[in-house]
Design an enzyme around this catalytic site. Structure first.
Site, mmCIF file in Angstrom:
data_model
loop_
_atom_site.group_PDB
_atom_site.id
_atom_site.type_symbol
_atom_site.label_atom_id
_atom_site.label_comp_id
_atom_site.label_asym_id
_atom_site.label_seq_id
_atom_site.Cartn_x
_atom_site.Cartn_y
_atom_site.Cartn_z
ATOM 1 N N GLU A 281 -20.785 -0.343 15.200
ATOM 2 C CA GLU A 281 -21.601 -1.066 14.791
ATOM 3 C C GLU A 281 -23.051 -0.621 14.407
ATOM 4 O O GLU A 281 -23.927 -1.047 15.007
ATOM 5 C CB GLU A 281 -21.827 -2.267 15.849
ATOM 6 N N GLU B 200 -12.031 -4.133 17.033
ATOM 7 C CA GLU B 200 -12.668 -5.029 18.021
ATOM 8 C C GLU B 200 -12.091 -6.356 17.649
ATOM 9 O O GLU B 200 -12.542 -6.737 16.434
ATOM 10 C CB GLU B 200 -13.830 -5.029 18.255
#
Ligand code: BG6
Length: 466
Positions: A165, A368
């Site tokens: 991220e 995720e």
């Protein structure tokens, strides 16, 4: 109805070093940004629980790997902490390396593939003090860290990832003012985003060089993991609403997709930032060639929630910063109230199809997806097992849309559940629990299966579910 996933579709667990390892001050580990922030302002963390203990995986790793294996998982993503692997001179810290060797060996012996991510928001404190990602020298220091890690573990780790991220630090620290140093400065945020992009590309380049020199496992792959979120707007949007969607998508999603799939940055976003908003992105000669080398072998796609936006009230705020969009509250939304995130399983399909359209040659996996819930003790039965039917429903609904995306041509290879074992969640600390496995904070960090563990065990065994 039984839903079938492809036979070779894999299941696994996603976690990170700074959220699990703990043992923050042993074996020569350096202090991180999180240790620094915890010391400066412990009240910023839920229940005043700072970064120090993680879920104590440093001591529980053997048990944890066995638990993942028992759930029929094939892989486990964690991250290597820069603060544990290197010393302040950028040289290998032997004690830190020894622990990662033990972890990786244990995974390999148990038939679990380690997916090693090289950065999960965890800047060493001494580099943060030199400006962190604002400083181009830190970009080079990161590339050095990745090279040393690949040289040390290249023969036993097959799957490498440069960043988790990469959009989060620019936004949380410099744009939305949510994480220390709480800034709201688009110029800083976009330049940090740019530097992280260069860092990613240099790391890929190091991987390619080592691969060419035969220093990595056969079939080794390099990837990036990002939180992608399909942006939606209201029904009957104005052209300003659509522009807000386009720029949100451009800055959050396309920026990274274009780098990892095509080796370039999105020109329309660069034009908007540099020409319309007059904000300089500080580039160096040679950067274009560096970015061209940023293409990866596959992509990790984290999905939690959609983004819903509409046109901002004005183009610039009172400080002259550009306003990209403002939130749009969808009247039909269903919320995870503990996290404040919308639950919208179809979003995982929509973005999967976007990857298929915009990056047809790039395989991906869900890296995720998960549900964090506060006060899970309230769902404990008389045997002490958490009856987390809400988590089963959440995962099931997302898997159903993943199966549909594969049927419709998306090249999605697997699914990693976030926080398979409860772990420490940044400023939220242990407020929301994500795991299939509970970590008992009051009992020495003991592990205990929740109801969802037996459910996912069956799904991962058969690659099918009802
Ligand atoms: C992802 C991060 O964004 O979401 C994880 O990669 C994080 O580090 C997870 O823990 C869940 O979010 P949170 O804030 O509830 O921990």
């Amino acid at each position: 109805m039984t839903i079938k996933l492809p036979e070779d579709f894999f299941f696994g667990a996603a976690m990170s070093g700074p959220q699990t390892e703990g043992s923050y001050n042993v074996g020569g580990r350096l202090r991180s940004y999180w240790d620094m922030w915890s010391d400066k302002e412990i009240s910023a963390f839920h229940n005043r629980v700072g970064s120090y203990v993680g879920n104590d995986m440093y001591h529980h790793y053997e048990e944890d790997i066995k638990l993942l294996k028992s759930m029929n998982f094939k892989s486990f993503r964690t991250s290597m902490q820069w603060t544990r692997l290197l010393d302040k001179n950028g040289k290998l810290n032997q004690e830190g390396a020894a622990w990662y060797h033990k972890l990786i060996d244990c995974a390999n012996e148990n038939g679990i593939d380690i997916y090693m991510n090289m950065y999960h928001f965890d800047m060493p404190e001494y580099l943060y003090e030199r400006g962190g990602w604002e400083n181009r020298e830190v970009v080079d220091a990161y590339a050095n860290f990745v090279r040393i890690a690949m040289e040390e573990f290249g023969q036993k780790v097959k799957y490498w990832f440069t960043f988790n991220e990469p959009i989060v630090e620019p936004e949380q620290q410099y744009l939305h003012g949510v994480w220390y140093p709480y800034e709201k400065n688009f110029k800083k945020s976009i330049n940090v985003q740019y530097h992280i992009t260069i860092a990613h590309c240099l790391a890929v380049n190091n991987f390619r060089k080592l691969e060419k020199a035969g220093k990595l496992c056969k079939g080794a792959k390099i990837g990036m993991i990002n939180c992608f979120s399909p942006p939606y707007t209201k029904e009957n949007p104005s052209s300003a609403d659509l522009e807000a969607v386009k720029m949100t998508d451009g800055l959050h999603n396309r920026w990274w997709l274009e780098v990892v799939a095509h080796g370039r940055l999105p020109q329309d976003v660069l034009d908007k930032v540099q020409n319309d908003w007059n904000i300089e992105i500080v580039m160096q000669p040679g950067d274009q060639a560096i970015i061209a080398a940023g293409k990866v072998d596959w992509l990790g796609y984290n999905y939690y929630q959609p983004t819903r936006v509409q046109a901002p009230d004005s183009e610039f705020d009172e400080n002259g910063m550009p306003c990209i969009a403002k939130p749009y509250i969808w009247p039909d939304r269903k919320m995870n109230v503990y996290r404040g995130w919308e639950i919208y399983p179809k979003g995982i399909y929509d973005f999967g199809m976007k990857i298929k359209e915009e990056c047809p040659d790039l395989p991906f996996f869900i890296s995720e997806n998960g549900m964090g819930v506060e006060g899970e003790e309230g769902y404990m039965d008389e045997n002490g097992t958490i009856q987390d039917d809400y988590r089963i429903e959440f995962v099931r609904d997302h898997l159903e849309w993943i199966a549909k995306s594969i049927d419709d041509g998306a090249n999605c290879l697997g699914y990693h559940y976030w926080g398979a074992i409860d772990n420490w969640s940044w400023a939220n600390a242990f407020k929301n629990r994500y795991g299939f496995i509970r970590v008992c904070l009051d009992k020495n960090y003991d592990r205990k299966e929740k109801k969802s563990a037996s459910w996912i065990r069956e799904v991962a065994k058969t690659n099918s579910f009802e």
